[in-house]
Scaffold this motif. Structure first.
Motif, PDB file in Angstrom:
ATOM      1  N   ILE A   7      68.696   5.049  24.598  1.00 40.74           N
ATOM      2  CA  ILE A   7      67.666   4.314  23.869  1.00 40.74           C
ATOM      3  C   ILE A   7      68.361   3.618  22.702  1.00 40.74           C
ATOM      4  CG2 ILE A   7      65.810   5.913  24.513  1.00 40.74           C
ATOM      5  CD1 ILE A   7      65.969   6.945  21.552  1.00 40.74           C
ATOM      6  N   PHE A   8      67.622   2.830  21.982  1.00 41.84           N
ATOM      7  CA  PHE A   8      68.152   2.172  20.789  1.00 41.84           C
ATOM      8  C   PHE A   8      67.241   2.521  19.625  1.00 41.84           C
ATOM      9  CE2 PHE A   8      69.594  -0.089  24.430  1.00 41.84           C
ATOM     10  CZ  PHE A   8      70.915  -0.399  24.136  1.00 41.84           C
ATOM     11  N   VAL A   9      67.844   2.990  18.537  1.00 38.75           N
ATOM     12  CA  VAL A   9      67.095   3.341  17.336  1.00 38.75           C
ATOM     13  C   VAL A   9      67.547   2.400  16.232  1.00 38.75           C
ATOM     14  CG1 VAL A   9      66.571   5.129  15.638  1.00 38.75           C
ATOM     15  CG2 VAL A   9      66.910   5.752  18.047  1.00 38.75           C
ATOM     16  N   ASN A  10      66.647   1.543  15.799  1.00 40.91           N
ATOM     17  CA  ASN A  10      66.961   0.538  14.773  1.00 40.91           C
ATOM     18  C   ASN A  10      68.208  -0.257  15.173  1.00 40.91           C
ATOM     19  OD1 ASN A  10      64.746   1.386  13.252  1.00 40.91           O
ATOM     20  ND2 ASN A  10      65.954   2.966  12.265  1.00 40.91           N
ATOM     21  N   GLY A  11      68.307  -0.558  16.463  1.00 39.59           N
ATOM     22  CA  GLY A  11      69.390  -1.386  16.973  1.00 39.59           C
ATOM     23  C   GLY A  11      70.643  -0.636  17.398  1.00 39.59           C
ATOM     24  N   ALA A  12      70.739   0.653  17.074  1.00 46.21           N
ATOM     25  CA  ALA A  12      71.926   1.443  17.422  1.00 46.21           C
ATOM     26  C   ALA A  12      71.654   2.262  18.682  1.00 46.21           C
ATOM     27  CB  ALA A  12      72.311   2.368  16.274  1.00 46.21           C
ATOM     28  N   GLU A  13      72.580   2.193  19.625  1.00 44.03           N
ATOM     29  CA  GLU A  13      72.411   2.938  20.871  1.00 44.03           C
ATOM     30  C   GLU A  13      72.557   4.433  20.618  1.00 44.03           C
ATOM     31  OE1 GLU A  13      73.997   2.902  25.484  1.00 44.03           O
ATOM     32  OE2 GLU A  13      75.132   1.833  23.957  1.00 44.03           O
ATOM     33  N   ARG A  14      71.718   5.208  21.311  1.00 36.30           N
ATOM     34  CA  ARG A  14      71.742   6.666  21.209  1.00 36.30           C
ATOM     35  C   ARG A  14      71.511   7.269  22.578  1.00 36.30           C
ATOM     36  NH1 ARG A  14      70.411   9.360  15.997  1.00 36.30           N
ATOM     37  NH2 ARG A  14      70.085  11.313  17.021  1.00 36.30           N
ATOM     38  N   LEU A  15      72.100   8.418  22.801  1.00 34.32           N
ATOM     39  CA  LEU A  15      71.823   9.215  23.993  1.00 34.32           C
ATOM     40  C   LEU A  15      70.872  10.331  23.590  1.00 34.32           C
ATOM     41  CD1 LEU A  15      75.275   9.726  25.747  1.00 34.32           C
ATOM     42  CD2 LEU A  15      73.303   8.521  26.645  1.00 34.32           C
ATOM     43  N   ILE A  16      69.803  10.488  24.345  1.00 32.86           N
ATOM     44  CA  ILE A  16      68.871  11.591  24.096  1.00 32.86           C
ATOM     45  C   ILE A  16      68.561  12.267  25.422  1.00 32.86           C
ATOM     46  CG2 ILE A  16      67.840  10.519  22.039  1.00 32.86           C
ATOM     47  CD1 ILE A  16      65.406   9.804  23.863  1.00 32.86           C
ATOM     48  N   SER A  17      68.017  13.454  25.346  1.00 31.28           N
ATOM     49  CA  SER A  17      67.630  14.178  26.556  1.00 31.28           C
ATOM     50  C   SER A  17      66.407  13.534  27.192  1.00 31.28           C
ATOM     51  CB  SER A  17      67.300  15.632  26.216  1.00 31.28           C
ATOM     52  OG  SER A  17      68.423  16.289  25.699  1.00 31.28           O
ATOM     53  N   VAL A  18      66.377  13.594  28.519  1.00 30.81           N
ATOM     54  CA  VAL A  18      65.183  13.170  29.248  1.00 30.81           C
ATOM     55  C   VAL A  18      64.016  14.007  28.733  1.00 30.81           C
ATOM     56  CG1 VAL A  18      64.117  13.173  31.547  1.00 30.81           C
ATOM     57  CG2 VAL A  18      66.482  12.458  31.274  1.00 30.81           C
ATOM     58  N   ASN A  19      62.828  13.426  28.713  1.00 33.74           N
ATOM     59  CA  ASN A  19      61.599  14.093  28.266  1.00 33.74           C
ATOM     60  C   ASN A  19      61.541  14.333  26.761  1.00 33.74           C
ATOM     61  OD1 ASN A  19      60.545  14.168  30.900  1.00 33.74           O
ATOM     62  ND2 ASN A  19      61.615  16.084  31.323  1.00 33.74           N
ATOM     63  N   THR A  20      62.316  13.563  25.982  1.00 35.06           N
ATOM     64  CA  THR A  20      62.222  13.636  24.528  1.00 35.06           C
ATOM     65  C   THR A  20      61.025  12.804  24.085  1.00 35.06           C
ATOM     66  OG1 THR A  20      64.613  13.917  24.241  1.00 35.06           O
ATOM     67  CG2 THR A  20      63.387  13.083  22.344  1.00 35.06           C
ATOM     68  N   THR A  21      60.208  13.391  23.216  1.00 38.66           N
ATOM     69  CA  THR A  21      59.062  12.650  22.684  1.00 38.66           C
ATOM     70  C   THR A  21      59.475  11.923  21.405  1.00 38.66           C
ATOM     71  OG1 THR A  21      58.258  14.446  21.282  1.00 38.66           O
ATOM     72  CG2 THR A  21      57.439  14.384  23.569  1.00 38.66           C
ATOM     73  N   LEU A  22      58.659  10.965  21.032  1.00 36.51           N
ATOM     74  CA  LEU A  22      58.911  10.247  19.796  1.00 36.51           C
ATOM     75  C   LEU A  22      58.840  11.193  18.603  1.00 36.51           C
ATOM     76  CD1 LEU A  22      59.472   7.584  18.356  1.00 36.51           C
ATOM     77  CD2 LEU A  22      57.009   7.116  18.412  1.00 36.51           C
ATOM     78  N   ALA A  23      57.936  12.159  18.640  1.00 35.46           N
ATOM     79  CA  ALA A  23      57.824  13.144  17.551  1.00 35.46           C
ATOM     80  C   ALA A  23      59.124  13.931  17.406  1.00 35.46           C
ATOM     81  CB  ALA A  23      56.653  14.086  17.805  1.00 35.46           C
ATOM     82  N   GLU A  24      59.721  14.340  18.526  1.00 38.54           N
ATOM     83  CA  GLU A  24      60.982  15.082  18.483  1.00 38.54           C
ATOM     84  C   GLU A  24      62.105  14.211  17.933  1.00 38.54           C
ATOM     85  OE1 GLU A  24      60.193  18.050  22.291  1.00 38.54           O
ATOM     86  OE2 GLU A  24      61.014  16.055  22.637  1.00 38.54           O
TER      87      GLU A  24
END
Length: 76
Positions: A7-24
């Motif tokens: 995903i991208f957070v404020n333009g920076a690429e990040r790896l997150i676990s599948v099934n991560t919610t926005l709250a997490e």
């Protein structure tokens, strides 16, 4: 096996676990920044759509999502 998505957070690429919610994600970002876990401290948008705090736990992040966090604007 732990699957991840990009995903991208404020333009920076990040790896997150599948099934991560926005709250997490918000909680993790605040922890990484050394801030208190305060959902009201940030406003959020996913793919240019505002996501209210009450919907973050129900918002599953998907491959390629663009997440933006910003300080909420209050006015009178």
């Amino acid at each position: 096996m732990n699957q991840t998505i990009h995903i991208f957070v404020n333009g920076a690429e990040r790896l997150i676990s599948v099934n991560t919610t926005l709250a997490e994600l918000v909680a993790r970002l605040q922890q990484e920044a050394g801030q208190e876990n305060d959902p009201q401290a940030l406003a959020t948008a996913v793919n240019e759509i505002f996501i209210p705090r009450t919907s973050r736990a129900d918002t599953l992040l998907q491959e390629g999502d663009q997440v933006f966090t910003f300080s909420p604007i209050t006015g009178g």
